[in-house]
Design an enzyme around this catalytic site. Structure first.
Site, PDB file in Angstrom:
ATOM      1  N   LYS A 143      34.986  28.203  32.895  1.00  0.00           N
ATOM      2  CA  LYS A 143      35.312  29.325  32.008  1.00  0.00           C
ATOM      3  C   LYS A 143      36.512  28.964  31.140  1.00  0.00           C
ATOM      4  O   LYS A 143      36.546  29.262  29.938  1.00  0.00           O
ATOM      5  CB  LYS A 143      35.591  30.588  32.850  1.00  0.00           C
ATOM      6  CG  LYS A 143      34.314  31.163  33.431  1.00  0.00           C
ATOM      7  CD  LYS A 143      34.548  32.130  34.572  1.00  0.00           C
ATOM      8  CE  LYS A 143      33.206  32.457  35.229  1.00  0.00           C
ATOM      9  NZ  LYS A 143      33.302  33.156  36.484  1.00  0.00           N
ATOM     10  N   GLN A 145      37.148  36.795  40.020  1.00  0.00           N
ATOM     11  CA  GLN A 145      36.137  35.847  40.519  1.00  0.00           C
ATOM     12  C   GLN A 145      35.677  36.241  41.926  1.00  0.00           C
ATOM     13  O   GLN A 145      36.507  36.458  42.810  1.00  0.00           O
ATOM     14  CB  GLN A 145      36.741  34.425  40.526  1.00  0.00           C
ATOM     15  CG  GLN A 145      35.765  33.341  40.891  1.00  0.00           C
ATOM     16  CD  GLN A 145      34.612  33.189  39.895  1.00  0.00           C
ATOM     17  OE1 GLN A 145      34.821  33.119  38.695  1.00  0.00           O
ATOM     18  NE2 GLN A 145      33.396  33.183  40.402  1.00  0.00           N
ATOM     19  N   ASP A 195      32.827  41.194  32.707  1.00  0.00           N
ATOM     20  CA  ASP A 195      31.785  40.766  33.647  1.00  0.00           C
ATOM     21  C   ASP A 195      30.767  41.889  33.892  1.00  0.00           C
ATOM     22  O   ASP A 195      29.730  41.668  34.514  1.00  0.00           O
ATOM     23  CB  ASP A 195      32.441  40.382  34.985  1.00  0.00           C
ATOM     24  CG  ASP A 195      32.041  38.992  35.440  1.00  0.00           C
ATOM     25  OD1 ASP A 195      31.241  38.356  34.737  1.00  0.00           O
ATOM     26  OD2 ASP A 195      32.530  38.558  36.493  1.00  0.00           O
TER      27      ASP A 195
END
Ligand code: NDP
Length: 282
Positions: free
Chosen positions: A52, A96, A119
Site C-alpha cells: 500500500k 489493517q 476500506d
C-alpha cells in the site's frame, strides 16, 4: 480457451489515472494523505502495508504508518483512531486486519469516521452499500466489479454464484452484483452440493482460501470465473481457489492468481483515498 482478465494491467491503468487526479489536486494546494494502522507483527500484514505504501508513493499520496505493539489496549487504539479522525490533513484511514485477539475489530471499524473509511468497513458504509447509496465500497469487491465492467462481462439477468461469505469479500459482493442486476447466490462451508449450484452459474466468484477448490466439472462451458483466493503452497508458490489450468479450458473469462484480483484491490484502495480527498475538499 478463456480470455485471461489482466487485473495487473487494469490496475496499472487505474493508478496512472489516479496519479493525474492527484497532480490536479496538488495544483489546487490539496495533498491527499493516507494513514495506516498496524497492530502487532503479523508478517502477511506487513507485506500488505508495504504494498500500500508503494502504491501511494507511485501515485503521489502521502503515506503515514502507525505501528502499535501486539499488547496494545483497545482504548489506546480507539484514541489513535480518534486523533486521526480529527486530523484535517488526513483523508483516509485504514486499520489493517487481522487484529490481535484481545482487540475488537468491529468496535475499531465503527470508530473510523465513515468519511475517511477508505476500506469501506464502517457500518455506515456497509449500510449505504446495502441501500444502494454512494459510499466507500470495500476494495476487493469494488475491484472485481471494475474488472467485470472493463471486460464487459454480462451481469444483467445472469446467475452469479459467490463462494465465501466473509464481511470483506463475499457479503459486500452480493450488493455489488445485485446493483448490476445479477441473480446472486452465496455459498459457504455449510452449503450442500455446491457443484450443483456452480454448474448452473454464468459467473462464479471464489473467495474461500481453499487451493484449487473449483474444478472444471463444477462449471458450465462459457462461465466467467473470478478467483479471489490467495493460498501460499508448501513450495512457496501462490495459487488461487480455482484449478486454473483445467477451468480456463471451459471458461469464457478467468482471472489468474497472482495478477488478477490482488492488484485491483490496491488500485481501488487508492481510488477510495482520492475520492475521500475530493469529497473532503468540496
Ligand atoms: P474468510 O476465511 O474470512 O472466509 C472464507 C469463506 O469461505 C467463508 O465464508 C467460508 O465459509 C468459505 N469456505 C471455506 N471453505 C469452504 C468450502 N470448502 N466450501 C465452501 N465454502 C468454504 O476469508 P476471506 O474472505 O478473508 O478471504 C478468502 C480468500 O481470499 C483468502 O484466500 C484470502 O487470502 C483471499 N483474499 C484476497 C484478496 C485479494 O485482494 N486478492 C483480498 C481478501 C482476501 P464459512 O463462512 O461457513 O466458514
Amino acid at each position: 480457451m478463456a480470455e485471461i482478465i489482466d487485473g495487473k494491467g487494469l490496475a496499472k491503468k487505474i493508478r496512472e489515472n489516479l496519479k493525474k487526479d492527484v497532480e490536479e489536486l496538488k495544483k489546487q494546494g490539496i495533498n491527499p494523505k493516507f494513514a495506516v494502522i498496524l497492530v502487532g507483527d503479523n508478517p502477511a500484514s506487513k507485506i500488505y502495508i508495504k504494498n500500500k505504501n508503494k502504491a501511494c508513493n507511485e501515485i503521489g499520496i502521502q503515506y503515514e504508518e502507525y505501528l502499535l505493539k501486539e499488547d496494545t489496549k483497545m482504548e489506546e487504539l480507539l484514541n489513535l483512531i480518534d486523533k486521526l479522525n480529527n486530523d484535517n490533513t488526513i483523508n483516509g484511514i485504514l486499520l489493517q486486519s487481522p487484529l490481535p485477539k484481545n482487540l475488537d475489530i468491529n468496535e475499531a471499524f465503527r470508530k473510523i469516521d465513515y468519511r475517511k473509511d477508505v476500506d469501506g468497513f464502517n457500518p455506515i458504509n456497509v449500510g449505504k452499500l446495502a441501500l444502494g447509496q454512494d459510499c466507500f465500497v470495500s476494495c476487493t469487491p469494488y475491484g472485481i466489479i471494475k474488472m467485470i465492467e472493463e471486460y464487459k462481462i454480462p451481469t444483467e439477468g445472469k446467475k452469479a454464484v459467490i463462494i465465501g461469505r466473509s464481511n470483506i469479500v463475499g457479503k459486500p459482493l452480493i450488493q455489488c452484483l445485485l446493483s448490476k442486476n445479477a441473480t446472486v447466490t452465496i455459498c459457504h462451508s455449510k452449503t450442500k452440493e455446491i457443484e450443483k449450484i456452480t454448474r448452473d452459474a454464468d459467473i462464479v466468484i471464489t473467495a474461500m482460501g481453499q487451493p484449487r477448490f473449483l474444478k472444471a466439472d463444477m462449471v458450465k462451458d462459457g462461465v466467467a470465473v473470478i478467483d479471489v483466493g490467495i493460498n501460499r503452497m508448501e513450495n512457496g508458490k501462490i495459487t488461487g481457489d480455482v484449478d486454473f489450468d483445467e477451468v480456463s479450458k471451459k471458461a469464457s473469462y478467468i482471472t489468474p492468481v497472482p495478477g488478477g484480483v490482488g492488484p485491483m484491490t490496491i488500485a481501488m484502495l487508492m481510488n477510495n483515498i482520492v475520492k475521500a480527498t475530493k469529497e473532503q475538499n468540496k
